[in-house]
Design a protein around this motif. Structure first.
Motif, short mmCIF file in Angstrom:
data_model
loop_
_atom_site.label_atom_id
_atom_site.label_comp_id
_atom_site.label_asym_id
_atom_site.label_seq_id
_atom_site.Cartn_x
_atom_site.Cartn_y
_atom_site.Cartn_z
N MET A 140 -16.58 13.06 -0.83
CA MET A 140 -16.88 11.52 -1.48
C MET A 140 -17.93 11.91 -2.39
SD MET A 140 -17.33 9.32 2.11
CE MET A 140 -18.53 10.56 2.67
N PRO A 141 -17.62 11.11 -3.49
CA PRO A 141 -18.88 10.74 -4.65
C PRO A 141 -20.22 10.34 -4.14
CG PRO A 141 -17.23 9.03 -4.83
CD PRO A 141 -16.65 9.91 -3.66
N LEU A 142 -21.20 10.57 -4.65
CA LEU A 142 -22.64 10.22 -4.57
C LEU A 142 -23.34 10.86 -3.30
CD1 LEU A 142 -22.23 6.38 -5.42
CD2 LEU A 142 -22.96 8.15 -6.85
N GLN A 180 0.79 4.22 -2.93
CA GLN A 180 0.32 5.56 -2.52
C GLN A 180 1.65 6.60 -2.99
OE1 GLN A 180 -2.63 6.28 -1.99
NE2 GLN A 180 -3.07 4.18 -2.08
N ARG A 191 1.28 7.04 -6.53
CA ARG A 191 0.40 8.12 -6.69
C ARG A 191 0.64 9.52 -6.62
NH1 ARG A 191 -5.16 6.68 -3.41
NH2 ARG A 191 -5.94 8.73 -4.13
N ALA A 200 -7.57 2.82 0.07
CA ALA A 200 -6.50 2.79 0.75
C ALA A 200 -6.44 3.53 2.29
CB ALA A 200 -5.17 3.48 0.19
N HIS A 252 -21.43 16.39 -7.85
CA HIS A 252 -21.20 14.77 -7.88
C HIS A 252 -19.94 14.51 -6.81
CE1 HIS A 252 -24.27 14.17 -10.93
NE2 HIS A 252 -23.65 14.97 -11.70
N GLU A 279 -8.99 1.17 4.44
CA GLU A 279 -8.18 0.10 4.58
C GLU A 279 -7.30 0.19 5.88
OE1 GLU A 279 -6.50 -2.31 1.34
OE2 GLU A 279 -5.56 -3.65 2.59
N THR A 280 -6.50 1.25 5.35
CA THR A 280 -5.51 1.45 6.68
C THR A 280 -6.15 1.59 8.01
OG1 THR A 280 -4.05 2.45 5.00
CG2 THR A 280 -3.77 3.06 7.29
N GLU A 326 -14.05 -2.31 -10.21
CA GLU A 326 -14.92 -3.04 -9.40
C GLU A 326 -16.34 -2.84 -10.11
OE1 GLU A 326 -14.73 -2.26 -5.34
OE2 GLU A 326 -12.68 -2.72 -5.30
N GLN A 327 -16.77 -1.72 -10.30
CA GLN A 327 -18.04 -1.26 -10.58
C GLN A 327 -18.22 -0.87 -12.18
OE1 GLN A 327 -18.25 2.06 -7.99
NE2 GLN A 327 -20.47 1.50 -7.52
N PRO A 372 -19.39 7.80 -11.32
CA PRO A 372 -19.22 7.16 -9.96
C PRO A 372 -20.11 6.08 -9.67
CG PRO A 372 -20.15 9.36 -10.05
CD PRO A 372 -19.76 9.13 -11.29
N ALA A 373 -21.41 6.07 -10.71
CA ALA A 373 -22.44 4.98 -10.36
C ALA A 373 -21.95 3.70 -11.27
CB ALA A 373 -23.55 5.28 -10.73
N ILE A 375 0.87 -1.23 -0.18
CA ILE A 375 0.02 0.02 0.03
C ILE A 375 0.90 1.24 0.07
CG2 ILE A 375 -1.60 1.36 1.50
CD1 ILE A 375 -2.92 -1.31 2.15
N ARG A 393 -17.82 3.56 1.49
CA ARG A 393 -16.80 4.03 0.54
C ARG A 393 -17.69 5.39 0.11
NH1 ARG A 393 -15.58 -0.07 -4.21
NH2 ARG A 393 -17.69 -0.57 -3.87
#
Lengths: 1140, 132
Positions: B69-71, A958, A961, B26, A1091, B29-30, A1005-1006, A1043-1044, A954, B46
């Motif tokens: 955060m989104p949504l 990061q 990133r 991340a 959003h 999880e941390t 994932e989505q 995002p969806a 991790i 999330r």
């Protein structure tokens, strides 16, 4: 001779004895009623007893002819025919018989023919063999003849002789009886006629003319023939035709013409005979030769047509003697006049003469009465005249009175009054009546020289009376030149105080005899007239003096009023208003204007105009000084122009004439306003009627102009000072306001428009060009009337002005300020779009200015000002002020925009820093957290390698990133500083996309990611890391902004020489407004905050830079809520291109 | 959303799990590992939507709440809790500069600025759970 036995025998014997028959005849003759009956008795007895075959009776008539009465039968007709040469219109046969005293016996026709050769042709010997012609007498007068004819030759027996002698006596006696009876009858009829005539004459009254007409008609009817009355004229020497009558009008006319041709003197011809003797003259048969000799040959045709055969003329005798002649004339076939006619006519003439004399007498009496009445009336009129003249105040009044009065005296007249001029050299016609103005044009001023009628009268002081035109022209032949309409004149001098100061001339349309009475009357009239004129002259002199004094006082008062008003007026507007309104009042004008010379000295500008139609006022608002119009000329030549009538204008300024007519001014005064011999303006005044400007008027105008010039100059100075002060004040205030308003653009613009409203009114507006420079957008608006402001604001917001339309378009296009000082409504409608007309209709626009807002030479908008109400147009100095305000406004706008941009930049920077920090801290949080966790675990003794490895993994991710983020940020820096470079090589972009897509897909994932890159290599010459960066960025964005979840697709295709990659998603999409800005640094579409998607706004910025450096393009299409498609085109590497 | 239950003495009297809401996997999880190591029962989400779903199932003793955060973001999530009448202590967990202010707005019982020090996280959680 007749016995009873004879009668018995007669009754017994079938053939009565001649004597018995004669006896019977005698008895019948006594009672025979007519000449025809006498003839029948005489002839029948001769035929029966003597065996005569036929015969005839001839009766002598008065006029020397014979009337033939034949016996019955053909033979008698033959006898008449045979004897005609001696019987028709002749008494030859009778006269021959009468001379013999006994009957004439002709044994044969030859014997008769022998004695009367005239008959030779007409005698027919075979049938008529013996003739006997028997004279018929009574009282020794031969009354007729009896002609007998016998069928065979025979001799006269003794018995025959006795028989015939008896017949002659009896026949003569019978005819005599008949004639006596006829004469008596005729006499009675004539007496009756005379009585009737007297009555008719009496009924004709006192009208001589009517009476004469009656007389001639009556006489003609009673006696026969054309009847003429000629009366002795007033001169006693001539005869004058007074009346004429004949039933045939044509003949009457001919007779009149003839009468005009024969001598009319009383001592000549027939008239002389009749009048000198006082006796009638009868010409039963007229000697034609003698008649013709006495008549002019041209009238002989009359005689041919109507041959005069008999004339009877009698005197008309009144108590005082003969007054004329009464004549009767007969023509051609008519019977000659007889003595009887003469007798009757004399009687008739006496009655007629009496009636005529009576009528004349009456007429004279009536005339005398009339004269007396007229004298009384004259006196009355003189009184009236005196009274009327006493009331006359002007020469015109005097003339009017004279004309009226003279017309009443002597009929229709025309009149003149002429007065000796001051220099004594001429006679000036001051008044006239009954003449057309043109009649006397040559005589308006008559030199006082001998040889001119009017002048002679004045010079001599004696009246002249001309009773006919001939008389006048004989004395003054030169008058023929003049159009003279009169036939008689009276010219009388006008005297006063021992001198002749004029004359009164009276003209008459017909010849006129001025009798002493009239002459005296006219003299009197002239005297009255002179007195009246003298008085009117004095009256008028006094009146004029009084009026002059009043005018002078009035002018002084008016000038004082103007001066006082001017003293109080301070501003140009006030001074202009005073000049025009007070000037109009002082001059009794109906219109006025005042103008000033423009600052450049080239034109006259209207300051104030009253009484002109608005279109003309607008048209003449600016008059170039060199224009050929009176107004400019007055200023140019620095002298007043005074136009007293429209005719003067037409002559001097034809082109101005039409305008003047349109104004309906009859007179105009144009005055320069002078200061130190320099025109600073003009003023003008229009008058409703033509007028003269006399010396006093000119002085007054001069004084007025001087006052006004001083006031105007003072006002100009004041205005200049004020304008300067105002401008400085305005500008200072504006600067202050701008400073106070800080850098807030709306406040600055609002301050400017209010400044405009206060400085020049009524409305101020700032329009700024839109970003695309296609429309002018309302930025600030002020109006002193809140309602007008609201309406205008509504209009400007609802109907934004395109840069192509409206008045502002010109200023936007040229960058030049505009001033429309006075706009007519029509002009305005043509300039302004219809949507704005409601404002015009409600508030109007009178004057308008527009100044450009310029920044670095570029027009960014306009500052406009307008005045709603008429009266005060914007001036050049207003425009200067507006432009200065506009320049300040422009500066403010520029500053505000710069400030806005700077603030935006700062805001964006702050936002970016905040976002960048957040973005950087996010990987740092888990990195740091994992490190601390691993540390804690190690310290606790938890050394499980899996957990440690997980933490380290991790931490490493990061750190990557963070590296990417920092690199991107560094890229931005490099791009900003132009240090962004590529390391290019030939690479297969299809393979690169496939690989990156695979890597990204691992973490999804989505989402689903589909990559369609084809099976072919597509070679580009590029930087593999940078291109990977782009692909990653676009794919990560696709994931992040949906995002969806959803499908993500990456495709690669070859389009010609380009490799075209598209990345599409089903995410939140991008608002249309944001699309143009999407590739700008730090820009984030507004919907990302809805959003809650994080990001620094630099990925696409860097991506575009990379693509551009590759010679490619990057574009985006999107629909908000449906997803986006990013397209990257990269040029394909040329065939065989190496790793250069 | 995951739930970890790892024994820990400090969490023995806790009545509900600790809910961690953060969009960065991340971080999620941390934090979850750290708290699990200490024996707390941890539930992760999330975004706000997942957070609300977790609360539907089991009311947590504490929420560690991220802001962006989104949504559904932290703010929205917190307001939703309020509307539902759920009264649960919240620790604001954000990298934003105005973390303190936001925490105040949320009437949060604590604020945990990112990146955080581990002891701070633990002491905050411990203090909150002890006082409740």
């Amino acid at each position: 001779m007749a016995t009873p036995s004879t009668s018995a025998a007669e009754s017994l014997s079938p053939v009565p004895s001649p004597w018995v028959a004669l006896h019977g005849a005698v008895l019948r003759l006594v009672s025979a009623p007519t000449e025809a009956a006498v003839a029948e008795v005489l002839l029948s007895v001769c035929m029966n007893t003597m065996g005569a075959a036929g015969g005839m009776l001839g009766v002598r008539e008065a006029a020397g002819s014979m009337r033939i009465i034949p016996a019955e039968g053909e033979v008698s007709d033959l006898v008449c025919t045979a004897l005609q040469p001696l019987t028709a219109g002749s008494t030859a046969l009778l006269d021959d018989a009468v001379r013999q005293s006994d009957a004439l016996w002709f044994g044969s026709t030859a014997a008769l023919a022998e004695r009367h050769p005239e008959l030779e042709a007409s005698l027919v010997p075979d049938h008529l063999q013996a003739w006997c012609i028997v004279p018929l007498h009574a009282d020794r007068q031969a009354l007729g003849i009896l002609v007998l004819v016998f069928p065979a030759a025979r001799s006269l027996t003794a018995e025959d002789r006795v028989f015939i002698a008896t017949i002659a006596v009896q026949g003569g006696s019978a005819l005599d009886r008949l004639q006596q009876a006829q004469a008596a009858q005729r006499q009675a009829a004539r007496m009756q006629a005379l009585a009737e005539a007297s009555q008719v004459f009496a009924q004709s009254g006192h009208n001589v003319e009517a009476l004469l007409s009656q007389v001639v008609k009556r006489v003609s009817e009673l006696v026969g023939g054309a009847c003429v009355i000629r009366l002795i004229d007033s001169d006693g020497r001539h005869l004058r035709l007074a009346a004429l009558y004949h039933p045939d009008p044509e003949l009457a006319a001919g007779a009149q013409a003839l009468l005009d041709a024969i001598p009319q003197r009383i001592d000549e011809g027939l008239a002389a005979t009749v009048l000198s003797r006082g006796e009638p003259v009868l010409l039963p048969t007229v000697d034609q030769a003698a008649l013709r000799a006495g008549i002019q040959p041209v009238f002989h045709a009359h005689l041919d047509r109507w041959p005069i055969t008999s004339i009877l003329t009698v005197p008309l005798r009144a108590r005082t003697g003969a007054i004329g002649l009464l004549s009767l004339t007969r023509y051609a076939a008519e019977a000659p006049f007889t003595v009887d006619d003469q007798t009757f006519l004399v009687d008739l003439a006496d009655r007629a003469a009496l009636a005529i004399a009576n009528a004349k007498l009456y007429t004279r009496t009536a005339e005398a009465t009339l004269v007396a009445e007229r004298a009384a009336a004259h006196t009355q009129r003189l009184l009236t005249l005196t009274a009327s003249l006493a009331e006359a105040l002007t020469p015109e009044d005097v003339m009017s009175v004279v004309a009226t009065q003279v017309e009443q005296f002597v009929g229709e007249t025309s009149g003149l009054i002429g007065l000796v001029t001051d220099d004594g050299r001429a006679l000036e016609i001051v008044q006239m009546a009954g003449y057309a103005p043109g009649d006397l044009r040559p005589w308006q001023r008559i030199p006082l020289q001998p040889g001119i009628a009017a002048a002679d009268v004045v010079l001599s002081g004696e009246a002249q009376f001309w009773e006919s035109r001939t008389d006048l022209l004989a004395r003054y032949p030169q008058l023929v030149q003049a159009a003279i309409k009169n036939e008689a004149w009276a010219i009388v001098p006008l005297h006063a105080e021992g001198r002749t100061f004029g004359m009164l001339s009276l003209g008459f349309l017909t010849p006129h005899v001025f009798d002493p009475e009239e002459r005296a009357l006219l003299g009197l009239l002239a005297q009255q007239c002179a007195t009246a004129l003298q008085r009117t002259e004095r009256y008028q002199a006094v009146e004029q003096a009084r009026a002059a004094a009043e005018r002078a006082a009035d002018r002084t008062a008016r000038l004082y009023t103007v001066t006082a008003a001017l003293a109080e007026a301070l501003t140009l507007t006030q001074v202009a208003d005073v000049i025009v309104t007070q000037g109009i009042a002082a001059l009794d004008a109906i219109a006025g204007s005042v103008r000033q010379v423009s600052p450049d000295g080239a034109a006259l500008e209207a300051l104030h105009v009253v009484g002109y139609p608005s279109d003309l006022a607008a048209q003449w608002r600016i008059i170039p000084l060199d224009a050929p119009v009176p107004m400019a000329e007055a200023a140019r030549l620095a002298r007043p122009i005074l136009i007293e009538s429209p005719a003067e204008v037409a002559e001097a300024w034809p082109q101005f004439s039409e305008a003047l007519n349109a104004l309906r001014y009859q007179a105009v005064a144009l005055l320069p306003l002078m200061v130190a011999d320099r025109p600073i303006g003009t003023m003008s005044f229009g008058f409703a009627a033509p007028r003269t400007f006399d010396v006093e008027d000119r002085r007054f105008l001069d004084a007025l102009a001087r006052q006004c010039a001083v006031a105007l100059e003072r006002a100009q100075l004041y205005a200049a000072t004020q304008a300067q002060a105002r401008r400085l004040g305005s500008l200072a205030e504006a600067s202050q306001l701008f400073a106070a308003a800080n850098l807030d653009l709306p406040s600055v613009l609002n301050a400017i428009v209010w400044r405009v409203v206060r400085a020049v009114g009524d409305l101020g507006v700032v329009g700024l060009l839109s970003e695309d420079r296609k429309t002018l957008q309302l930025a600030a608006l002020a109006h002193q009337n809140p309602e007008a402001r609201e309406v205008m604001e509504q209009l400007l917001s609802s109907f934004p002005l395109s840069v192509e339309e409206g008045i502002s378009s010109r200023t936007l296009r040229t960058g030049q300020a505009q001033r429309l000082s006075v706009i007519s409504p029509e002009q305005l409608r043509s300039l302004i779009k219809p949507e704005y007309w409601p404002y015009l209709d409600r508030f109007g626009i009178y004057s308008l200015m527009i100044a450009p807002l310029r920044v670095n030479g570029e027009v960014i908008g306009t500052l406009g000002a307008l005045r709603d109400n008429p009266g005060q147009p914007y001036t050049e100095s207003d425009l200067t002020l507006l432009q200065e305000l506009a320049d300040r406004a422009a500066l403010a706008v520029a500053n505000a925009r710069l400030y806005q941009q700077a603030r935006n930049a700062i805001k964006i920077r702050d936002q970016f820093l905040s976002i960048a920090a957040h973005e950087l801290k996010t990987p740092l949080t888990s990195l740091s957290g994992q490190a601390q966790l691993a540390q804690r675990r190690l310290m606790r003794g938890d050394q499980a390698p899996q957990r440690l490895a997980r933490s380290l993994s991790i931490i490493a991710r990061q750190a990557d990133r963070l590296d990417v983020m920092v690199s991107t940020l560094l890229d931005v820096g490099r791009i900003e500083h132009g240090q962004f470079v590529l390391e290019r090589q030939l690479l297969d972009i299809a393979g690169l996309i496939a690989r990156v897509a695979e890597e990204v897909e691992l973490d999804l994932e989505q989402h689903t990611l589909t990559a369609a890159t084809g099976s072919q290599e597509l070679m580009v010459y590029g930087d593999p890391l940078r291109l990977e960066q782009i692909i990653q960025n676009l794919l990560n964005n696709a994931v992040k902004y949906s995002p969806a979840g959803g499908a993500i697709e990456v495709k690669l295709e070859r389009h010609g020489d380009f490799a075209v990659m598209t990345v599409s998603d089903q995410g939140v999409g991008i608002p249309a407004a944001a699309l143009p800005h999407l590739f700008q640094r730090f820009y984030r579409a507004p919907n990302v905050s809805d959003h809650l998607i994080s990001g620094m706004g630099i990925g696409l910025y860097v991506a575009r830079e990379i693509v551009t450096l590759h010679g490619g393009t990057i574009d985006v299409t999107s629909q908000e809520g449906a997803g986006s498609v990013f397209t990257v085109s990269l040029p394909l590497a040329a065939e065989g291109a190496g790793g250069a | 959303m995951t739930q970890r239950t790892e024994g820990h003495s400090g969490a023995s009297q806790v009545t509900g799990p600790i809910l961690i809401v953060d969009d960065d996997s991340a971080i999620l999880e941390t934090v979850a590992e750290i708290l699990s190591d200490e024996g707390y029962t941890v539930v992760t989400a999330r975004n706000g939507v997942e957070g609300l779903a977790a609360i539907e199932r089991d009311v947590p003793a504490l929420v560690l709440l991220d802001r962006w955060m989104p949504l559904l973001d932290g703010q929205g999530f917190w307001e939703a809790l309020r509307r539902r009448g759920v009264d649960v202590p919240v620790i604001a967990m954000t990298a934003a500069q105005d973390a303190e202010r936001w925490a105040h707005e949320l009437q949060a019982v604590g604020v945990l600025p990112k990146p955080f020090k581990l002891p701070l996280l633990l002491s905050l959680v411990d203090r909150v759970l002890r006082t409740t």
